[in-house]
Write a protein that holds these residues in place. Structure first.
Motif, PDB file in Angstrom:
ATOM      1  N   CYS A 284      41.968  79.732  31.957  1.00  0.00           N
ATOM      2  CA  CYS A 284      43.134  78.955  31.530  1.00  0.00           C
ATOM      3  C   CYS A 284      43.706  78.122  32.674  1.00  0.00           C
ATOM      4  CB  CYS A 284      44.205  79.889  30.982  1.00  0.00           C
ATOM      5  SG  CYS A 284      43.774  80.673  29.413  1.00  0.00           S
ATOM      6  N   GLN A 285      43.688  78.664  33.872  1.00  0.00           N
ATOM      7  CA  GLN A 285      44.237  77.948  35.016  1.00  0.00           C
ATOM      8  C   GLN A 285      43.340  76.798  35.459  1.00  0.00           C
ATOM      9  OE1 GLN A 285      47.344  78.537  36.285  1.00  0.00           O
ATOM     10  NE2 GLN A 285      47.446  79.936  34.534  1.00  0.00           N
ATOM     11  N   LEU A 286      42.043  76.905  35.176  1.00  0.00           N
ATOM     12  CA  LEU A 286      41.092  75.916  35.685  1.00  0.00           C
ATOM     13  C   LEU A 286      40.530  75.029  34.584  1.00  0.00           C
ATOM     14  CD1 LEU A 286      39.101  78.281  38.085  1.00  0.00           C
ATOM     15  CD2 LEU A 286      40.984  76.764  38.673  1.00  0.00           C
ATOM     16  N   GLN A 287      41.101  75.069  33.394  1.00  0.00           N
ATOM     17  CA  GLN A 287      40.514  74.351  32.272  1.00  0.00           C
ATOM     18  C   GLN A 287      40.632  72.837  32.397  1.00  0.00           C
ATOM     19  OE1 GLN A 287      42.647  75.480  28.757  1.00  0.00           O
ATOM     20  NE2 GLN A 287      44.636  74.835  29.543  1.00  0.00           N
ATOM     21  N   GLY A 288      41.434  72.380  33.347  1.00  0.00           N
ATOM     22  CA  GLY A 288      41.585  70.943  33.500  1.00  0.00           C
ATOM     23  C   GLY A 288      40.380  70.266  34.120  1.00  0.00           C
ATOM     24  N   GLY A 289      39.549  71.033  34.854  1.00  0.00           N
ATOM     25  CA  GLY A 289      38.407  70.434  35.525  1.00  0.00           C
ATOM     26  C   GLY A 289      37.130  70.611  34.732  1.00  0.00           C
ATOM     27  N   THR A 290      36.039  70.121  35.303  1.00  0.00           N
ATOM     28  CA  THR A 290      34.741  70.306  34.689  1.00  0.00           C
ATOM     29  C   THR A 290      34.311  71.754  34.907  1.00  0.00           C
ATOM     30  OG1 THR A 290      34.180  68.006  35.152  1.00  0.00           O
ATOM     31  CG2 THR A 290      32.368  69.500  34.616  1.00  0.00           C
ATOM     32  N   LEU A 291      34.227  72.513  33.818  1.00  0.00           N
ATOM     33  CA  LEU A 291      34.056  73.949  33.944  1.00  0.00           C
ATOM     34  C   LEU A 291      32.917  74.436  33.057  1.00  0.00           C
ATOM     35  CD1 LEU A 291      35.233  76.536  35.189  1.00  0.00           C
ATOM     36  CD2 LEU A 291      36.733  76.710  33.205  1.00  0.00           C
ATOM     37  N   GLU A 292      31.914  75.062  33.649  1.00  0.00           N
ATOM     38  CA  GLU A 292      30.840  75.705  32.905  1.00  0.00           C
ATOM     39  C   GLU A 292      31.168  77.188  32.837  1.00  0.00           C
ATOM     40  OE1 GLU A 292      26.935  74.755  34.289  1.00  0.00           O
ATOM     41  OE2 GLU A 292      27.516  72.727  34.871  1.00  0.00           O
ATOM     42  N   LEU A 293      31.575  77.637  31.644  1.00  0.00           N
ATOM     43  CA  LEU A 293      32.062  78.998  31.515  1.00  0.00           C
ATOM     44  C   LEU A 293      31.002  80.025  31.843  1.00  0.00           C
ATOM     45  CD1 LEU A 293      34.294  78.797  28.313  1.00  0.00           C
ATOM     46  CD2 LEU A 293      34.955  78.671  30.712  1.00  0.00           C
ATOM     47  N   SER A 294      29.766  79.785  31.398  1.00  0.00           N
ATOM     48  CA  SER A 294      28.695  80.750  31.654  1.00  0.00           C
ATOM     49  C   SER A 294      28.416  80.873  33.147  1.00  0.00           C
ATOM     50  CB  SER A 294      27.418  80.346  30.908  1.00  0.00           C
ATOM     51  OG  SER A 294      26.977  79.057  31.333  1.00  0.00           O
ATOM     52  N   LEU A 295      28.445  79.737  33.855  1.00  0.00           N
ATOM     53  CA  LEU A 295      28.193  79.758  35.295  1.00  0.00           C
ATOM     54  C   LEU A 295      29.352  80.417  36.041  1.00  0.00           C
ATOM     55  CD1 LEU A 295      26.150  78.923  37.429  1.00  0.00           C
ATOM     56  CD2 LEU A 295      27.299  76.713  37.600  1.00  0.00           C
ATOM     57  N   LEU A 296      30.582  80.133  35.594  1.00  0.00           N
ATOM     58  CA  LEU A 296      31.745  80.749  36.223  1.00  0.00           C
ATOM     59  C   LEU A 296      31.751  82.257  35.998  1.00  0.00           C
ATOM     60  CD1 LEU A 296      34.449  80.555  37.704  1.00  0.00           C
ATOM     61  CD2 LEU A 296      35.543  80.092  35.492  1.00  0.00           C
ATOM     62  N   LEU A 297      31.410  82.681  34.776  1.00  0.00           N
ATOM     63  CA  LEU A 297      31.355  84.112  34.475  1.00  0.00           C
ATOM     64  C   LEU A 297      30.300  84.802  35.322  1.00  0.00           C
ATOM     65  CD1 LEU A 297      32.187  86.541  32.775  1.00  0.00           C
ATOM     66  CD2 LEU A 297      30.536  85.818  31.047  1.00  0.00           C
ATOM     67  N   ARG A 298      29.141  84.187  35.445  1.00  0.00           N
ATOM     68  CA  ARG A 298      28.070  84.757  36.273  1.00  0.00           C
ATOM     69  C   ARG A 298      28.507  84.870  37.728  1.00  0.00           C
ATOM     70  NH1 ARG A 298      23.857  81.949  38.985  1.00  0.00           N
ATOM     71  NH2 ARG A 298      22.087  83.292  39.519  1.00  0.00           N
ATOM     72  N   ALA A 299      29.195  83.845  38.224  1.00  0.00           N
ATOM     73  CA  ALA A 299      29.656  83.859  39.611  1.00  0.00           C
ATOM     74  C   ALA A 299      30.669  84.966  39.850  1.00  0.00           C
ATOM     75  CB  ALA A 299      30.256  82.500  39.972  1.00  0.00           C
ATOM     76  N   LEU A 300      31.610  85.124  38.921  1.00  0.00           N
ATOM     77  CA  LEU A 300      32.632  86.155  39.083  1.00  0.00           C
ATOM     78  C   LEU A 300      32.026  87.561  39.013  1.00  0.00           C
ATOM     79  CD1 LEU A 300      35.598  84.680  36.999  1.00  0.00           C
ATOM     80  CD2 LEU A 300      35.436  84.898  39.478  1.00  0.00           C
ATOM     81  N   LEU A 301      31.059  87.750  38.126  1.00  0.00           N
ATOM     82  CA  LEU A 301      30.433  89.073  38.000  1.00  0.00           C
ATOM     83  C   LEU A 301      29.632  89.414  39.256  1.00  0.00           C
ATOM     84  CD1 LEU A 301      29.215  89.059  34.284  1.00  0.00           C
ATOM     85  CD2 LEU A 301      31.254  90.118  35.244  1.00  0.00           C
ATOM     86  N   LEU A 302      28.873  88.442  39.756  1.00  0.00           N
ATOM     87  CA  LEU A 302      28.077  88.702  40.959  1.00  0.00           C
ATOM     88  C   LEU A 302      28.960  88.926  42.178  1.00  0.00           C
ATOM     89  CD1 LEU A 302      25.122  86.149  40.574  1.00  0.00           C
ATOM     90  CD2 LEU A 302      25.007  88.632  40.390  1.00  0.00           C
ATOM     91  N   SER A 303      30.111  88.249  42.217  1.00  0.00           N
ATOM     92  CA  SER A 303      30.982  88.383  43.389  1.00  0.00           C
ATOM     93  C   SER A 303      31.787  89.679  43.380  1.00  0.00           C
ATOM     94  CB  SER A 303      31.941  87.188  43.472  1.00  0.00           C
ATOM     95  OG  SER A 303      32.781  87.121  42.331  1.00  0.00           O
ATOM     96  N   CYS A 304      31.625  90.488  42.337  1.00  0.00           N
ATOM     97  CA  CYS A 304      32.316  91.785  42.274  1.00  0.00           C
ATOM     98  C   CYS A 304      31.460  92.914  42.840  1.00  0.00           C
ATOM     99  CB  CYS A 304      32.695  92.108  40.825  1.00  0.00           C
ATOM    100  SG  CYS A 304      34.077  91.140  40.191  1.00  0.00           S
ATOM    101  N   TYR A 305      30.397  92.560  43.558  1.00  0.00           N
ATOM    102  CA  TYR A 305      29.487  93.591  44.066  1.00  0.00           C
ATOM    103  C   TYR A 305      30.173  94.566  45.014  1.00  0.00           C
ATOM    104  CZ  TYR A 305      29.341  90.669  48.283  1.00  0.00           C
ATOM    105  OH  TYR A 305      29.686  89.950  49.393  1.00  0.00           O
ATOM    106  N   GLY A 306      31.286  94.158  45.596  1.00  0.00           N
ATOM    107  CA  GLY A 306      31.996  95.033  46.526  1.00  0.00           C
ATOM    108  C   GLY A 306      32.559  96.286  45.860  1.00  0.00           C
ATOM    109  N   LYS A 307      32.676  96.271  44.527  1.00  0.00           N
ATOM    110  CA  LYS A 307      33.233  97.422  43.827  1.00  0.00           C
ATOM    111  C   LYS A 307      32.328  98.651  43.885  1.00  0.00           C
ATOM    112  CE  LYS A 307      36.328  95.089  40.582  1.00  0.00           C
ATOM    113  NZ  LYS A 307      36.715  94.908  39.165  1.00  0.00           N
ATOM    114  N   VAL A 308      31.066  98.457  44.225  1.00  0.00           N
ATOM    115  CA  VAL A 308      30.179  99.629  44.340  1.00  0.00           C
ATOM    116  C   VAL A 308      30.618 100.527  45.491  1.00  0.00           C
ATOM    117  CG1 VAL A 308      28.231  98.374  43.357  1.00  0.00           C
ATOM    118  CG2 VAL A 308      28.535  98.409  45.831  1.00  0.00           C
ATOM    119  N   LEU A 309      31.438  99.998  46.403  1.00  0.00           N
ATOM    120  CA  LEU A 309      31.948 100.806  47.510  1.00  0.00           C
ATOM    121  C   LEU A 309      33.004 101.804  47.041  1.00  0.00           C
ATOM    122  CD1 LEU A 309      32.353  98.012  50.213  1.00  0.00           C
ATOM    123  CD2 LEU A 309      30.530  99.704  50.055  1.00  0.00           C
TER     124      LEU A 309
END
Length: 232
Positions: free
Chosen positions: A134-159
């Motif tokens: 919702c905060q970033l909907q003003g720009g060019t946004l690929e939801l699938s790519l953004l979702l993939r990026a956010l999921l991969l960047s959560c790898y620190g939670k395995v700690l």
């Protein structure tokens, strides 16, 4: 892969290829037409070096992973991270209920509250993601790519798992540092995907964290629990 699927890790310009394969096994790394640097220097690097640069939140490493590789473990990583966070939330419910009875171990394995914590973690993650969108909907946004990026960047939670297993007096500090690292990785992932400023990505992550916290607090104020449902 289709043309223009790749990105230069230095300037984020699109590229049609990462390297050119000549005869006799000779490979030549493609040079970016915009910045005159190798499109992706990481294709020659050992995976350990790439992982270290990703842990250091280097923009080039994030671009390599998100744009120039086809890493399809994000859903598996998401489920694993949710299990880690659910276990942490569930264990904190019983931290004030010490017991020396060995039968408690068996009782805890049957706790339905763990599934409730898993659902809460999933709901909080969804609310956080939707808030970021919702905060970033003003720009060019690929939801699938953004979702993939956010999921991969959560790898620190395995700690979270070793932090809970090796519990000590500094556990709150460790958990806070893990949370900070995950948020930093999320912010860097958003910045790379949208090619935006650091301020915008930090604002989106902070607002997502706020929405996640609100969901968790609302759950605590509910007049019922999973244990009440099972007892009924």
């Amino acid at each position: 892969m289709e043309e223009d699927d790749f990105r230069c890790v230095e300037c984020n310009e699109k590229a049609s290829e990462l390297h050119r394969d000549y005869s006799n096994g000779i490979l030549k790394i493609t040079i970016c037409e915009s910045c005159q640097k190798p499109v992706d220097k990481y294709i020659e690097y050992d995976p350990v070096i790439i992982l270290i640069d990703a842990i250091l939140c280097k923009t080039q490493a994030f671009r390599h992973i998100l744009f120039n590789t086809r890493l399809n473990i994000h859903w598996k990583l998401c489920v694993f991270c949710l299990l880690c966070e659910a276990y942490l939330r569930w264990s904190l419910l019983h931290v004030s209920e010490p017991s020396s009875d060995p039968a408690d171990i068996i009782r805890y394995t049957k706790e339905w509250e763990f599934y409730g914590m898993f659902g809460l973690a999933a709901l909080a993650a969804c609310c956080s993601f939707l808030w970021v969108v919702c905060q970033l909907q003003g720009g060019t946004l690929e939801l699938s790519l953004l979702l993939r990026a956010l999921l991969l960047s959560c790898y620190g939670k395995v700690l979270l798992i070793p932090a809970v297993i090796w519990e000590h007096d500094y556990s709150p500090l460790c958990l806070g540092l893990i949370k900070l690292f995950v948020l930093t990785s999320n912010s860097q992932a958003i910045r790379v995907i949208l090619n935006s400023s650091r301020r915008l990505s930090l604002m989106a992550v902070c607002l997502g964290l706020l929405s996640e916290t609100c969901v968790a607090q609302a759950y605590k104020k509910l007049p019922w629990s999973f244990r009440d449902i099972v007892d009924v």
